[in-house]
Scaffold this motif. Structure first.
Motif, PDB file in Angstrom:
ATOM      1  N   ILE A   1       0.838  -1.197   0.000  1.00  0.00           N
ATOM      2  CA  ILE A   1       0.000   0.000   0.000  1.00  0.00           C
ATOM      3  C   ILE A   1       0.877   1.252   0.000  1.00  0.00           C
ATOM      4  N   ARG A   2       0.531   2.208  -0.881  1.00  0.00           N
ATOM      5  CA  ARG A   2       1.319   3.423  -1.002  1.00  0.00           C
ATOM      6  C   ARG A   2       0.616   4.647  -0.444  1.00  0.00           C
ATOM      7  N   LYS A   3      -0.703   4.768  -0.654  1.00  0.00           N
ATOM      8  CA  LYS A   3      -1.411   5.962  -0.206  1.00  0.00           C
ATOM      9  C   LYS A   3      -2.785   5.619   0.349  1.00  0.00           C
ATOM     10  N   PHE A   4      -3.182   6.356   1.391  1.00  0.00           N
ATOM     11  CA  PHE A   4      -4.542   6.332   1.922  1.00  0.00           C
ATOM     12  C   PHE A   4      -5.119   7.735   1.782  1.00  0.00           C
ATOM     13  N   LYS A   5      -6.361   7.824   1.346  1.00  0.00           N
ATOM     14  CA  LYS A   5      -7.019   9.124   1.223  1.00  0.00           C
ATOM     15  C   LYS A   5      -8.436   9.040   1.784  1.00  0.00           C
ATOM     16  N   TYR A   6      -8.785  10.074   2.545  1.00  0.00           N
ATOM     17  CA  TYR A   6     -10.147  10.186   3.068  1.00  0.00           C
ATOM     18  C   TYR A   6     -10.777  11.442   2.481  1.00  0.00           C
ATOM     19  N   CYS A   7     -11.973  11.313   1.948  1.00  0.00           N
ATOM     20  CA  CYS A   7     -12.668  12.430   1.333  1.00  0.00           C
ATOM     21  C   CYS A   7     -13.987  12.673   2.060  1.00  0.00           C
ATOM     22  N   TYR A   8     -14.141  13.888   2.577  1.00  0.00           N
ATOM     23  CA  TYR A   8     -15.374  14.269   3.270  1.00  0.00           C
ATOM     24  C   TYR A   8     -15.943  15.501   2.593  1.00  0.00           C
ATOM     25  N   SER A   9     -17.195  15.423   2.163  1.00  0.00           N
ATOM     26  CA  SER A   9     -17.826  16.538   1.467  1.00  0.00           C
ATOM     27  C   SER A   9     -19.031  17.033   2.245  1.00  0.00           C
ATOM     28  N   GLN A  10     -19.286  18.336   2.104  1.00  0.00           N
ATOM     29  CA  GLN A  10     -20.415  18.986   2.760  1.00  0.00           C
ATOM     30  C   GLN A  10     -21.260  19.712   1.727  1.00  0.00           C
ATOM     31  N   ALA A  11     -22.493  20.002   2.126  1.00  0.00           N
ATOM     32  CA  ALA A  11     -23.408  20.804   1.294  1.00  0.00           C
ATOM     33  C   ALA A  11     -23.538  20.232  -0.108  1.00  0.00           C
ATOM     34  N   GLY A  12     -23.727  18.914  -0.172  1.00  0.00           N
ATOM     35  CA  GLY A  12     -23.932  18.291  -1.466  1.00  0.00           C
ATOM     36  C   GLY A  12     -22.718  18.302  -2.362  1.00  0.00           C
ATOM     37  N   GLY A  13     -21.523  18.319  -1.781  1.00  0.00           N
ATOM     38  CA  GLY A  13     -20.289  18.324  -2.556  1.00  0.00           C
ATOM     39  C   GLY A  13     -19.735  19.712  -2.830  1.00  0.00           C
ATOM     40  N   ALA A  14     -20.381  20.752  -2.298  1.00  0.00           N
ATOM     41  CA  ALA A  14     -19.887  22.119  -2.517  1.00  0.00           C
ATOM     42  C   ALA A  14     -18.579  22.374  -1.786  1.00  0.00           C
ATOM     43  N   ARG A  15     -18.344  21.680  -0.678  1.00  0.00           N
ATOM     44  CA  ARG A  15     -17.110  21.832   0.103  1.00  0.00           C
ATOM     45  C   ARG A  15     -16.532  20.453   0.354  1.00  0.00           C
ATOM     46  N   THR A  16     -15.229  20.291   0.107  1.00  0.00           N
ATOM     47  CA  THR A  16     -14.595  18.981   0.218  1.00  0.00           C
ATOM     48  C   THR A  16     -13.282  19.088   0.988  1.00  0.00           C
ATOM     49  N   PHE A  17     -13.068  18.152   1.925  1.00  0.00           N
ATOM     50  CA  PHE A  17     -11.814  18.041   2.676  1.00  0.00           C
ATOM     51  C   PHE A  17     -11.169  16.696   2.321  1.00  0.00           C
ATOM     52  N   GLU A  18      -9.865  16.725   1.967  1.00  0.00           N
ATOM     53  CA  GLU A  18      -9.192  15.503   1.545  1.00  0.00           C
ATOM     54  C   GLU A  18      -7.806  15.383   2.181  1.00  0.00           C
ATOM     55  N   PRO A  19      -7.682  14.765   3.348  1.00  0.00           N
ATOM     56  CA  PRO A  19      -6.363  14.424   3.868  1.00  0.00           C
ATOM     57  C   PRO A  19      -5.870  13.123   3.221  1.00  0.00           C
ATOM     58  N   CYS A  20      -4.571  13.062   2.938  1.00  0.00           N
ATOM     59  CA  CYS A  20      -3.990  11.891   2.273  1.00  0.00           C
ATOM     60  C   CYS A  20      -2.674  11.544   2.946  1.00  0.00           C
ATOM     61  N   TYR A  21      -2.490  10.256   3.276  1.00  0.00           N
ATOM     62  CA  TYR A  21      -1.248   9.792   3.897  1.00  0.00           C
ATOM     63  C   TYR A  21      -0.453   8.981   2.892  1.00  0.00           C
ATOM     64  N   ASP A  22       0.785   9.408   2.622  1.00  0.00           N
ATOM     65  CA  ASP A  22       1.685   8.710   1.714  1.00  0.00           C
ATOM     66  C   ASP A  22       2.556   7.767   2.529  1.00  0.00           C
ATOM     67  N   VAL A  23       2.319   6.467   2.378  1.00  0.00           N
ATOM     68  CA  VAL A  23       3.046   5.474   3.168  1.00  0.00           C
ATOM     69  C   VAL A  23       4.521   5.454   2.788  1.00  0.00           C
ATOM     70  N   ALA A  24       4.814   5.562   1.493  1.00  0.00           N
ATOM     71  CA  ALA A  24       6.200   5.495   1.030  1.00  0.00           C
ATOM     72  C   ALA A  24       7.032   6.650   1.575  1.00  0.00           C
ATOM     73  N   LYS A  25       6.441   7.864   1.632  1.00  0.00           N
ATOM     74  CA  LYS A  25       7.169   9.042   2.109  1.00  0.00           C
ATOM     75  C   LYS A  25       6.942   9.319   3.589  1.00  0.00           C
ATOM     76  N   ASN A  26       6.004   8.585   4.218  1.00  0.00           N
ATOM     77  CA  ASN A  26       5.639   8.809   5.609  1.00  0.00           C
ATOM     78  C   ASN A  26       5.279  10.284   5.837  1.00  0.00           C
ATOM     79  N   SER A  27       4.370  10.777   4.988  1.00  0.00           N
ATOM     80  CA  SER A  27       4.001  12.183   5.053  1.00  0.00           C
ATOM     81  C   SER A  27       2.521  12.353   4.734  1.00  0.00           C
ATOM     82  N   TRP A  28       2.014  13.528   5.071  1.00  0.00           N
ATOM     83  CA  TRP A  28       0.604  13.848   4.848  1.00  0.00           C
ATOM     84  C   TRP A  28       0.470  14.957   3.814  1.00  0.00           C
ATOM     85  N   ASP A  29      -0.596  14.871   3.025  1.00  0.00           N
ATOM     86  CA  ASP A  29      -1.010  15.937   2.126  1.00  0.00           C
ATOM     87  C   ASP A  29      -2.439  16.333   2.493  1.00  0.00           C
ATOM     88  N   PHE A  30      -2.741  17.618   2.380  1.00  0.00           N
ATOM     89  CA  PHE A  30      -4.071  18.103   2.725  1.00  0.00           C
ATOM     90  C   PHE A  30      -4.587  19.001   1.603  1.00  0.00           C
TER      91      PHE A  30
END
Length: 214
Positions: A121-150
């Motif tokens: 496994i290389r990446k995990f991503k969680y996607c949370y949307s509000q207001a019918g998809g008008a607002r979206t939050f996406e944190p992502c964890y890169d296993v290979a780099k041991n780092s987070w993207d937001f």
């Protein structure tokens, strides 16, 4: 029906272009795509790929300069009453096998993972949307780099979206404004800033795509 798409991107350090032509043949789609254009004496397109696609099922893509054949298969199944979307990708030249999976928990929550058969496994991503998809939050964890993207995106109007992102591994802060219109095409204006650099000069780019029916 023939459909054509032309894409141009202009940045502070480079300019590129791409073009695609597709033909709908029943359930199948034939497509030719050209990219990596040089505008100094042209444009001259270096990359050419030919593909056969059944939307939502499979794509067979052939890169002419690299003589590389790539297979991609898509499917969707129900697991514990949740929808699981799977994408399997195999490149003959790279000899890599990739599987992307997305679990749709509900209309607002999705969890996805990217797995390489050689390294796991290389990446995990969680996607949370509000207001019918008008607002979206996406944190992502890169296993290979041991780092987070937001990233956070907000739809301003029906066609306009503003998105901000930050990569902890590279310390790059990004901001973009995009518009996708069925009448006037689409465009995107982006700015990125490397917080690790002393100069901290933002890089700007603009990208536009035009679609034509022939």
């Amino acid at each position: 029906m023939w459909k054509a798409s032309v894409n141009g991107q202009c940045a502070t350090d480079s300019s590129t272009g791409a073009a695609t032509v597709s033909i709908n043949a029943g359930e199948l789609k034939l497509k030719a795509a050209m990219s990596e254009a040089i505008f100094d004496a042209g444009p001259i397109f270096r990359n050419l790929s030919l593909s056969l696609e059944k939307p939502g099922s499979f794509i067979v893509d052939y890169n002419v300069p690299k003589q590389d054949l790539r297979f991609q298969f898509m499917n969707s199944i129900r697991v514990l009453d949740k929808q699981l979307k799977m994408t399997y990708t195999h490149s003959r030249a790279d000899k890599n096998l990739w599987v992307d999976g997305t679990v749709v928990i509900d209309s607002s929550n999705k969890i996805s993972a990217t797995c390489n058969f050689d390294s796991g496994i290389r990446k995990f991503k969680y996607c949370y949307s509000q207001a019918g998809g008008a607002r979206t939050f996406e944190p992502c964890y890169d296993v290979a780099k041991n780092s987070w993207d937001f990233s956070v995106s907000q739809r301003i109007t029906g066609d306009d979206v503003v998105k901000g992102s930050y990569q902890t591994s590279t310390k790059i802060l990004g901001l973009e404004w995009s518009r996708a219109s069925p009448f006037s095409g689409s465009f995107k204006v982006s700015a990125s800033l490397n917080l690790a650099e002393e100069s901290k000069i933002p890089k700007l780019s603009a990208e536009s795509t035009w679609d034509f029916d022939m």
